[in-house]
Design an enzyme around this catalytic site. Sequence first.
Site, PDB file in Angstrom:
ATOM      1  N   HIS A   1       0.160   4.231   9.374  1.00 26.74           N
ATOM      2  CA  HIS A   1       0.993   3.644   8.312  1.00 26.74           C
ATOM      3  C   HIS A   1       2.279   4.445   8.169  1.00 26.74           C
ATOM      4  O   HIS A   1       2.240   5.654   7.958  1.00 26.74           O
ATOM      5  CB  HIS A   1       0.231   3.623   6.987  1.00 26.74           C
ATOM      6  CG  HIS A   1      -0.719   2.476   6.887  1.00 26.74           C
ATOM      7  ND1 HIS A   1      -1.154   1.972   5.694  1.00 26.74           N
ATOM      8  CD2 HIS A   1      -1.311   1.721   7.836  1.00 26.74           C
ATOM      9  CE1 HIS A   1      -1.972   0.955   5.909  1.00 26.74           C
ATOM     10  NE2 HIS A   1      -2.093   0.794   7.206  1.00 26.74           N
TER      11      HIS A   1
ATOM     12  N   TYR B   1       0.333   0.863  -4.441  1.00 32.55           N
ATOM     13  CA  TYR B   1      -0.019   1.593  -5.667  1.00 32.55           C
ATOM     14  C   TYR B   1       0.725   0.908  -6.812  1.00 32.55           C
ATOM     15  O   TYR B   1       1.963   0.898  -6.810  1.00 32.55           O
ATOM     16  CB  TYR B   1       0.443   3.050  -5.576  1.00 32.55           C
ATOM     17  CG  TYR B   1      -0.334   3.912  -4.605  1.00 32.55           C
ATOM     18  CD1 TYR B   1      -0.023   3.947  -3.251  1.00 32.55           C
ATOM     19  CD2 TYR B   1      -1.378   4.732  -5.054  1.00 32.55           C
ATOM     20  CE1 TYR B   1      -0.720   4.762  -2.364  1.00 32.55           C
ATOM     21  CE2 TYR B   1      -2.082   5.556  -4.175  1.00 32.55           C
ATOM     22  CZ  TYR B   1      -1.751   5.557  -2.835  1.00 32.55           C
ATOM     23  OH  TYR B   1      -2.439   6.365  -1.972  1.00 32.55           O
TER      24      TYR B   1
ATOM     25  N   PRO C   1      -7.783  11.097  -7.359  1.00 29.93           N
ATOM     26  CA  PRO C   1      -7.586  10.521  -6.019  1.00 29.93           C
ATOM     27  C   PRO C   1      -6.219   9.907  -5.768  1.00 29.93           C
ATOM     28  O   PRO C   1      -5.928   9.517  -4.630  1.00 29.93           O
ATOM     29  CB  PRO C   1      -8.679   9.448  -5.943  1.00 29.93           C
ATOM     30  CG  PRO C   1      -9.001   9.119  -7.352  1.00 29.93           C
ATOM     31  CD  PRO C   1      -8.776  10.364  -8.137  1.00 29.93           C
TER      32      PRO C   1
END
Length: 389
Positions: free
Chosen positions: A72, A200, A292
């Site tokens: 990525h 995100y 995380p």
Amino acid sequence: MRTQVAIVGAGPAGLMLGRILERAGIDAIILERRSADYVLGRVRAGVLEQGSIELMDEVGIGQRMHHEGLVHHGVELSFDGDPHRLDFQHLIGRHVMVYGQTQVTHDLMDARAASGAQTVYAAEDARLLDFDGEHPRIEYRKDGVTHRIECDFIAGCDGYHGISRASVPLGALETFERVYPFGWLGVLVDRPPVAEELIYAHHERGFALCSMRSPTRSRYYVQVPAAERVEAWSDDRFWDELRARLNPQTAAALRTGVSIEKSIAPLRSFVAEPLRFGRLFLVGDAAHIVPPTGAKGLNLALSDVRVLGAALVEFYGERSAAGIDAYSATVLKRIWKAERFSWWMTSLLHVFPETGAFGRRIQRAEFDYLVGSRVAQQSLAENYTGLLD
Ligand code: FAD
Ligand code: DHB
């Protein structure tokens, strides 16, 4: 039994340390409380930094990762539905790899099985003894029989709930902790990912993350209150909540299905100091936890292992204690930088019940600053793909 290094825990940290030592001709036994299948069944991290990719290669197990892992070059961040792509390649010339922790563990276990190195699974009630002297040992039970391992060093790679940190005398450890008032509800599903890269998303209903394990398997998360029970979340409720937090185009493209795993992980920042007590070292989650959000947990565990592995190789090869003496200070520097970045990503992207409207305006300003500043984007990209030092 007698070995040079006794490793407690067969998670990624313990297995990787075992692999580094094995390649240097240093004898090690790994003790694991659970079965190999149980360890492999835990769905955890998904993103490898460039340093972790390189470590997999250096220890000779990168082949499947390069074949099946997904490189990525960027991620998308979105705020209340406004998307912005960060192009790591363009910003700093680096990338990450989507390759699940399960796969890393699998590759390490296969290599260990092929070499015949010893791993004791289902080892119960491990007790770490005399690590403040020259002759540490571990006692454990298996099949009702008590066993003893005598060793030169103990590597505590047994995670946050393990016995290693708990074996250190009270008062010898200082701990630093922040517990967040929310967790991540995660779902794994055999459907193609909603987008080619990770998303995100900050939304007033809470954070959401769209991730993946392969071109046909997706991993999604939504922020939930800390006390939430997974039983309260049917698949339909999860998909509705995820869609509500994504921008409409992404929500429309989402491919839903029956979840094959669903669990809630609490969010916590935690560091113990120091990380060496005589002949016991704390490594990975046994020493520190990050929330995380920055995908740092597994990567940080592997960077501890790289340092400790090199220090032990130096000890046995050159009879120099310089590396093991410096272990704690060396890894703590990097640990705190990863703690900072994970805390920052968490602070930007989640809804904090206690900060109210002011807090959300500040978060929006932070996002707008990021979108408008190449320097800020480079900083995020540098941290996300993994600091060099
Ligand atoms: P672990 O993987 O915890 O391994 C420790 C091993 O020690 C385990 O196999 C355990 O069974 C064994 N053990 C424990 N006690 C004993 C004992 N007394 N005797 C013998 N063996 C023992 N990171 C991310 O980057 N992204 C994520 O999405 C993400 N999700 C996570 C979800 C959960 C629920 C958890 C707990 C962690 C998550 N992490 C995530 C963090 C990441 O998975 C960890 O940082 C990583 O597993 C650390 O590896 P480790 O080898 O140090 O510890
Ligand atoms: C995943 C987990 C993370 O914490 C993260 O930041 C990115 C991806 C995952 O499980 O795929």
